[in-house]
Design a protein around this motif. Sequence first.
Motif, PDB file in Angstrom:
ATOM      1  N   ALA A  73     -29.400  52.426 -55.906  1.00  0.00           N
ATOM      2  CA  ALA A  73     -28.807  53.573 -56.596  1.00  0.00           C
ATOM      3  C   ALA A  73     -29.247  54.888 -55.959  1.00  0.00           C
ATOM      4  N   LYS A  74     -30.502  54.934 -55.538  1.00  0.00           N
ATOM      5  CA  LYS A  74     -31.036  56.149 -54.920  1.00  0.00           C
ATOM      6  C   LYS A  74     -30.364  56.442 -53.581  1.00  0.00           C
ATOM      7  N   GLN A  75     -30.134  55.379 -52.793  1.00  0.00           N
ATOM      8  CA  GLN A  75     -29.527  55.543 -51.474  1.00  0.00           C
ATOM      9  C   GLN A  75     -28.003  55.460 -51.505  1.00  0.00           C
ATOM     10  N   ASN A  76     -27.440  55.228 -52.685  1.00  0.00           N
ATOM     11  CA  ASN A  76     -25.991  55.051 -52.817  1.00  0.00           C
ATOM     12  C   ASN A  76     -25.521  53.887 -51.934  1.00  0.00           C
ATOM     13  N   HIS A  77     -26.285  52.785 -51.984  1.00  0.00           N
ATOM     14  CA  HIS A  77     -26.065  51.629 -51.114  1.00  0.00           C
ATOM     15  C   HIS A  77     -25.655  50.432 -51.975  1.00  0.00           C
ATOM     16  N   LEU A  78     -24.369  50.063 -51.919  1.00  0.00           N
ATOM     17  CA  LEU A  78     -23.867  48.965 -52.741  1.00  0.00           C
ATOM     18  C   LEU A  78     -24.530  47.633 -52.408  1.00  0.00           C
ATOM     19  N   GLY A  79     -24.749  47.383 -51.120  1.00  0.00           N
ATOM     20  CA  GLY A  79     -25.352  46.127 -50.708  1.00  0.00           C
ATOM     21  C   GLY A  79     -26.738  45.955 -51.298  1.00  0.00           C
ATOM     22  N   LEU A  80     -27.559  46.988 -51.241  1.00  0.00           N
ATOM     23  CA  LEU A  80     -28.921  46.923 -51.772  1.00  0.00           C
ATOM     24  C   LEU A  80     -28.907  46.805 -53.289  1.00  0.00           C
ATOM     25  N   LEU A  81     -27.975  47.488 -53.928  1.00  0.00           N
ATOM     26  CA  LEU A  81     -27.837  47.402 -55.381  1.00  0.00           C
ATOM     27  C   LEU A  81     -27.507  45.969 -55.811  1.00  0.00           C
ATOM     28  N   ASN A  82     -26.529  45.371 -55.158  1.00  0.00           N
ATOM     29  CA  ASN A  82     -26.141  43.990 -55.494  1.00  0.00           C
ATOM     30  C   ASN A  82     -27.220  42.983 -55.105  1.00  0.00           C
ATOM     31  N   TYR A  83     -27.971  43.297 -54.076  1.00  0.00           N
ATOM     32  CA  TYR A  83     -29.107  42.465 -53.670  1.00  0.00           C
ATOM     33  C   TYR A  83     -30.105  42.350 -54.823  1.00  0.00           C
ATOM     34  N   GLY A  84     -30.425  43.476 -55.446  1.00  0.00           N
ATOM     35  CA  GLY A  84     -31.334  43.450 -56.587  1.00  0.00           C
ATOM     36  C   GLY A  84     -30.758  42.699 -57.773  1.00  0.00           C
ATOM     37  N   LEU A  85     -29.464  42.897 -58.023  1.00  0.00           N
ATOM     38  CA  LEU A  85     -28.818  42.184 -59.125  1.00  0.00           C
ATOM     39  C   LEU A  85     -28.792  40.675 -58.889  1.00  0.00           C
ATOM     40  N   ILE A  86     -28.583  40.269 -57.640  1.00  0.00           N
ATOM     41  CA  ILE A  86     -28.574  38.836 -57.306  1.00  0.00           C
ATOM     42  C   ILE A  86     -29.954  38.227 -57.514  1.00  0.00           C
ATOM     43  N   ILE A  87     -31.013  38.972 -57.164  1.00  0.00           N
ATOM     44  CA  ILE A  87     -32.374  38.469 -57.372  1.00  0.00           C
ATOM     45  C   ILE A  87     -32.621  38.184 -58.854  1.00  0.00           C
ATOM     46  N   ILE A  88     -32.244  39.126 -59.714  1.00  0.00           N
ATOM     47  CA  ILE A  88     -32.450  38.940 -61.151  1.00  0.00           C
ATOM     48  C   ILE A  88     -31.579  37.797 -61.679  1.00  0.00           C
ATOM     49  N   THR A  89     -30.363  37.687 -61.170  1.00  0.00           N
ATOM     50  CA  THR A  89     -29.473  36.608 -61.600  1.00  0.00           C
ATOM     51  C   THR A  89     -30.049  35.244 -61.246  1.00  0.00           C
ATOM     52  N   ILE A  90     -30.560  35.092 -60.019  1.00  0.00           N
ATOM     53  CA  ILE A  90     -31.151  33.816 -59.606  1.00  0.00           C
ATOM     54  C   ILE A  90     -32.392  33.510 -60.440  1.00  0.00           C
TER      55      ILE A  90
END
Length: 428
Positions: A368-385
């Motif tokens: 969110a800080k870097q406005n980076h969709l890939g990094l944002l979804n990366y974090g969401l995927i970690i929590i989902t797993i």
Amino acid sequence: MSILKDLPNLVKADIITEETADDIKNYYKNKGSSSTNRLFVVFGILGAILVGLGVILIIAHNWDELSKNTKTFFAFLPLVAAQIICGYVLIKKQDSVAWRESGSTLLFFGVGACISLVSQIYNISGDLSSFLLTWMLICLPIAYIMRSSVASLLFLMGITYYACETSYWSYPSSESYLYWLLLLAILPFYYLLYKKSPKSNFMVFHNWLVPLSLTIVLGTLANTAEELMFIGYFSLFGLFYIIGNLDFFSQQKTRNNGYTTIGSLGSLILLFILSFDGFWEDLRRKDFLFSEMLSTPEFLVSAIISILAGVLLYFYKRNRSWSDIKPLAPMFILFIVAFFIGLSLPIAVVLINFYVFALGLLSIREGAKQNHLGLLNYGLIIITILIACRFFDTDLSFVTRGILFVAIGIGFFASNYWMLKKRKVNEE
């Protein structure tokens, strides 16, 4: 190209100067020749491999009908032919990458074919690991004499296969300690390649193959205290991740940075595996005596890798604030703390789950800080797993589990929608 056709009109209209037009022409000319040279190198290497395989197949078809002297002649023929080609390259074609790499490839496989055929002809006993070791020792100088990146890559593959054959598939009859000496022997070539061609495709291949080889072979050192190798692997992945975030590697595309990719994926896979309580229950049943632990090769290896990773983390952190440090970088230190707590207390599994959850949140925050969709979804995927892992070892009702997954799905949608809307507002 259309831009080249338009250059005279642009010069005539005084939009660009003659010098600028010449620079543009030279740029596209050099770009085209570079692409052509790259293809020439690739096809030259493939051609060398195909020619070598073709010769071997032709000889193999009539092998049983040949006399021993004739067999010996054909066994040495590819080797001698490849040496003649390499000699010609060293004298006449030193500056040609295609010639160097093609000749080196032929010579590399010629050595292997000669050793195996002579052993078969004269019934020389030996196993696969000794054959691979002999082959790699003979071929090591090829990389340096021919300045061949392909020979270096093939050498790395060969010593990795040698280590696997020796310590995994023939365990416990033999050890693969010579792998580490062979790896040290080829690292100077890797450094020279970095100094001379840091952005070449060959450098990219080395950036993937070196950490991959180390990841595969590190497990061969496990012997009496295999649990300690988790510390070794965590520290190794931490070391890779920090290397991948150094200035040289961080400027490259993700697909070219094997250290960051292997380091992050390796750390996450281990974290998810250890987020289950099975490992920690087995660990608490072990009777580790500190004096005996110090004498094990696993402890020595883990300590060396951890110290190297710690020193590199110190230099990486020295010119940065903690807010600029990637969340995964110090994870190996946190795991070491959790490991020694887990020797006696069940709280270690809770710490691991907390680490994973915090890692996901920090990644979302960074995205969110870097406005980076890939990094944002990366974090969401970690929590989902992480939630999916807990799905299998908790007593939550199906309704509660369903609500959690619905909440995560809404979180994916809402966060991506918010990020895209934010980008649109910034563009306006």
